[in-house]
Design a protein around this motif. Sequence first.
Motif, PDB file in Angstrom:
ATOM      1  N   MET A  33      22.409  43.745  48.129  1.00 54.11           N
ATOM      2  CA  MET A  33      22.867  44.244  46.876  1.00 54.11           C
ATOM      3  C   MET A  33      23.567  43.196  46.069  1.00 54.11           C
ATOM      4  O   MET A  33      24.363  42.439  46.290  1.00 54.11           O
ATOM      5  CB  MET A  33      24.176  45.290  47.163  1.00 54.11           C
ATOM      6  N   ARG A  34      23.400  43.156  44.548  1.00 55.51           N
ATOM      7  CA  ARG A  34      23.844  42.198  43.675  1.00 55.51           C
ATOM      8  C   ARG A  34      25.415  42.776  43.171  1.00 55.51           C
ATOM      9  O   ARG A  34      25.600  43.910  43.031  1.00 55.51           O
ATOM     10  CB  ARG A  34      22.863  42.394  42.563  1.00 55.51           C
ATOM     11  N   CYS A  35      25.932  41.734  42.817  1.00 58.88           N
ATOM     12  CA  CYS A  35      27.307  41.966  42.362  1.00 58.88           C
ATOM     13  C   CYS A  35      27.755  41.366  41.170  1.00 58.88           C
ATOM     14  O   CYS A  35      27.324  40.178  40.861  1.00 58.88           O
ATOM     15  CB  CYS A  35      28.383  41.619  43.554  1.00 58.88           C
ATOM     16  N   VAL A  36      28.587  41.973  40.421  1.00 60.38           N
ATOM     17  CA  VAL A  36      29.320  41.439  39.183  1.00 60.38           C
ATOM     18  C   VAL A  36      30.825  41.635  39.816  1.00 60.38           C
ATOM     19  O   VAL A  36      31.122  42.430  40.036  1.00 60.38           O
ATOM     20  CB  VAL A  36      29.157  42.068  38.103  1.00 60.38           C
ATOM     21  N   VAL A  37      31.595  40.320  39.489  1.00 56.73           N
ATOM     22  CA  VAL A  37      32.845  40.355  39.870  1.00 56.73           C
ATOM     23  C   VAL A  37      33.687  40.195  38.635  1.00 56.73           C
ATOM     24  O   VAL A  37      33.459  39.335  37.864  1.00 56.73           O
ATOM     25  CB  VAL A  37      33.175  39.318  40.746  1.00 56.73           C
ATOM     26  N   VAL A  38      34.809  40.981  38.416  1.00 53.49           N
ATOM     27  CA  VAL A  38      35.586  40.773  37.176  1.00 53.49           C
ATOM     28  C   VAL A  38      36.916  40.704  37.690  1.00 53.49           C
ATOM     29  O   VAL A  38      37.447  41.346  38.761  1.00 53.49           O
ATOM     30  CB  VAL A  38      35.690  42.189  36.343  1.00 53.49           C
ATOM     31  N   ASP A  39      37.700  39.919  36.937  1.00 49.46           N
ATOM     32  CA  ASP A  39      39.288  39.688  37.266  1.00 49.46           C
ATOM     33  C   ASP A  39      39.992  39.281  35.833  1.00 49.46           C
ATOM     34  O   ASP A  39      39.336  38.347  35.112  1.00 49.46           O
ATOM     35  CB  ASP A  39      39.408  38.212  38.357  1.00 49.46           C
ATOM     36  N   ALA A  40      41.182  39.752  36.177  1.00 48.53           N
ATOM     37  CA  ALA A  40      42.059  39.380  35.080  1.00 48.53           C
ATOM     38  C   ALA A  40      42.547  38.017  34.808  1.00 48.53           C
ATOM     39  O   ALA A  40      42.818  37.467  33.653  1.00 48.53           O
ATOM     40  CB  ALA A  40      43.396  40.233  34.878  1.00 48.53           C
ATOM     41  N   LEU A  41      42.536  37.116  35.697  1.00 55.18           N
ATOM     42  CA  LEU A  41      42.811  35.753  35.894  1.00 55.18           C
ATOM     43  C   LEU A  41      41.698  34.948  35.644  1.00 55.18           C
ATOM     44  O   LEU A  41      40.660  35.367  35.476  1.00 55.18           O
ATOM     45  CB  LEU A  41      43.403  35.401  37.284  1.00 55.18           C
ATOM     46  N   ASP A  42      41.959  33.711  35.127  1.00 58.45           N
ATOM     47  CA  ASP A  42      41.008  32.716  34.526  1.00 58.45           C
ATOM     48  C   ASP A  42      40.230  32.163  35.600  1.00 58.45           C
ATOM     49  O   ASP A  42      39.541  31.271  35.413  1.00 58.45           O
ATOM     50  CB  ASP A  42      41.789  31.926  33.590  1.00 58.45           C
ATOM     51  N   ALA A  43      40.618  32.010  36.913  1.00 53.10           N
ATOM     52  CA  ALA A  43      40.012  31.766  37.992  1.00 53.10           C
ATOM     53  C   ALA A  43      39.985  32.886  39.185  1.00 53.10           C
ATOM     54  O   ALA A  43      40.832  33.548  39.223  1.00 53.10           O
ATOM     55  CB  ALA A  43      40.603  30.318  38.526  1.00 53.10           C
ATOM     56  N   ILE A  44      38.945  32.331  40.024  1.00 53.43           N
ATOM     57  CA  ILE A  44      38.951  33.301  41.116  1.00 53.43           C
ATOM     58  C   ILE A  44      40.138  33.153  42.133  1.00 53.43           C
ATOM     59  O   ILE A  44      40.650  31.708  42.036  1.00 53.43           O
ATOM     60  CB  ILE A  44      37.695  33.034  42.047  1.00 53.43           C
ATOM     61  N   GLY A  45      40.266  33.691  43.127  1.00 54.62           N
ATOM     62  CA  GLY A  45      41.047  33.506  44.217  1.00 54.62           C
ATOM     63  C   GLY A  45      42.413  34.602  44.361  1.00 54.62           C
ATOM     64  O   GLY A  45      43.262  34.563  45.072  1.00 54.62           O
ATOM     65  N   GLY A  46      42.790  35.204  43.168  1.00 56.89           N
ATOM     66  CA  GLY A  46      43.967  36.225  43.075  1.00 56.89           C
ATOM     67  C   GLY A  46      45.054  35.624  43.352  1.00 56.89           C
ATOM     68  O   GLY A  46      45.269  34.510  43.088  1.00 56.89           O
ATOM     69  N   GLN A  47      45.929  36.115  44.103  1.00 53.92           N
ATOM     70  CA  GLN A  47      47.339  35.585  44.493  1.00 53.92           C
ATOM     71  C   GLN A  47      47.201  34.272  45.461  1.00 53.92           C
ATOM     72  O   GLN A  47      48.111  33.457  45.319  1.00 53.92           O
ATOM     73  CB  GLN A  47      48.212  36.667  45.216  1.00 53.92           C
ATOM     74  N   CYS A  48      46.052  34.142  46.137  1.00 55.13           N
ATOM     75  CA  CYS A  48      45.923  32.738  46.929  1.00 55.13           C
ATOM     76  C   CYS A  48      45.971  31.671  45.990  1.00 55.13           C
ATOM     77  O   CYS A  48      46.494  30.592  46.164  1.00 55.13           O
ATOM     78  CB  CYS A  48      44.627  32.926  47.567  1.00 55.13           C
ATOM     79  N   SER A  49      45.416  31.683  44.626  1.00 52.16           N
ATOM     80  CA  SER A  49      45.130  30.621  43.888  1.00 52.16           C
ATOM     81  C   SER A  49      46.300  30.643  42.904  1.00 52.16           C
ATOM     82  O   SER A  49      46.859  29.512  42.593  1.00 52.16           O
ATOM     83  CB  SER A  49      43.689  30.580  43.098  1.00 52.16           C
ATOM     84  N   ALA A  50      46.560  31.769  42.412  1.00 48.32           N
ATOM     85  CA  ALA A  50      47.767  31.910  41.293  1.00 48.32           C
ATOM     86  C   ALA A  50      49.197  31.672  41.820  1.00 48.32           C
ATOM     87  O   ALA A  50      50.087  31.085  41.177  1.00 48.32           O
ATOM     88  CB  ALA A  50      47.692  33.125  40.878  1.00 48.32           C
ATOM     89  N   LEU A  51      49.500  32.198  43.172  1.00 46.81           N
ATOM     90  CA  LEU A  51      50.716  31.950  43.592  1.00 46.81           C
ATOM     91  C   LEU A  51      50.909  30.983  44.915  1.00 46.81           C
ATOM     92  O   LEU A  51      52.054  30.699  44.924  1.00 46.81           O
ATOM     93  CB  LEU A  51      51.247  33.360  44.058  1.00 46.81           C
ATOM     94  N   TYR A  52      49.992  30.740  45.654  1.00 43.15           N
ATOM     95  CA  TYR A  52      50.336  29.841  46.815  1.00 43.15           C
ATOM     96  C   TYR A  52      48.986  29.184  47.210  1.00 43.15           C
ATOM     97  O   TYR A  52      48.617  29.267  48.476  1.00 43.15           O
ATOM     98  CB  TYR A  52      50.982  30.794  47.963  1.00 43.15           C
ATOM     99  N   PRO A  53      48.451  28.584  46.216  1.00 41.20           N
ATOM    100  CA  PRO A  53      47.353  27.547  46.633  1.00 41.20           C
ATOM    101  C   PRO A  53      47.571  26.506  47.611  1.00 41.20           C
ATOM    102  O   PRO A  53      46.722  26.223  48.531  1.00 41.20           O
ATOM    103  CB  PRO A  53      46.798  26.727  45.284  1.00 41.20           C
TER     104      PRO A  53
END
Length: 341
Positions: A33-53
């Motif tokens: 199954m093919r996927c398109v991923v949408v996120d409000a942040l400019d990079a993937i990773g959610g809180q892992c990337s934005a808050l505690y990389p």
Amino acid sequence: MRSSGVTVETDVAVIGAGPVGLFAVFECGMLRMRCVVVDALDAIGGQCSALYPEKPIFDIPAHPQIEGAALIERLEAQAAPFTPLYLLGRRVERLRELGGEWELGTSAGDVIRAKAVILAAGAGAFGPNRPPLEGLPGYEASGAVRYLVARREEFRGKRVVIAGGGDSAVDWALSLKEVAAKVTVVHRRPKFRAAPESAARLDAAAARGEVEMAIPYQLHGLEGDGTRLTGVVLSTLKGEVKTVPADHLLPFYGLSMELGPIADWGLGLDRSHVTVQPATCETSLPGIHAIGDIATYPGKLKLILQGFSEAAMAAHAIHPRVFPGEALHFEYSTSKGVPGG
């Protein structure tokens, strides 16, 4: 693959590019199954990337310790064989049913038509809970007051005050004591809400003089020239006041969550979380599934590893919508491998 301003048809639209959303791409890909991923942040990773990389995570299977950024890097690599389309820096604002499928519209003008939707948006848009301190914006602008740690090295040789009693406060106190000149932990009571083992390590570090504990105190004020911080003023409920010399203040009072447009989609909500069927993670709307922190059901644990399990269950539940009439013969990855592997 990353793009913007597109009209695209796909099998599954994944809303949220955090760890659980990325693993959903892998699970869907294993089922063709093919996927398109949408996120409000400019990079993937959610809180892992934005808050505690650089914050270590200890409860990922097979990884006694892994930093948030490293976990995201490996999840992205795991999903890469399935070539998901990432639409970043925009949020999904519109959702409507269209001929048994779903059409999503984003703030960047994208139109996505998908047979199913996986909502992996954490707990929605998030921002820090700020302490009510006079002059706070000036110190925030200079970086003297921060709500996340992107690089530990920025605190090397600095005097750091950490306020809060949860996992973030305890974990960062244990981490930054290795590089900072001094770490002071401010909490209004001796008991912490962090994992017991971590709290015990903090107590041991304090006993060795590696961390100073300011208990029972709370934040009262900031000292400095409006941008450069020199001290943090603390007070007790009895009115006792003292000042701790500091170059940085890290208030870890949690995040304020907002579901945004998701709240208006007609999903079954329970205190800003989406109620799902435990076996399929399907919401009250057929073909829309919720996984990770945004999903709730009896016995739910807010752990990344449980979100990974929910991603697998949602993918298998979605398969009949994408391939109606086709029997799904379950196979282990050790038997079928990964396409192109």
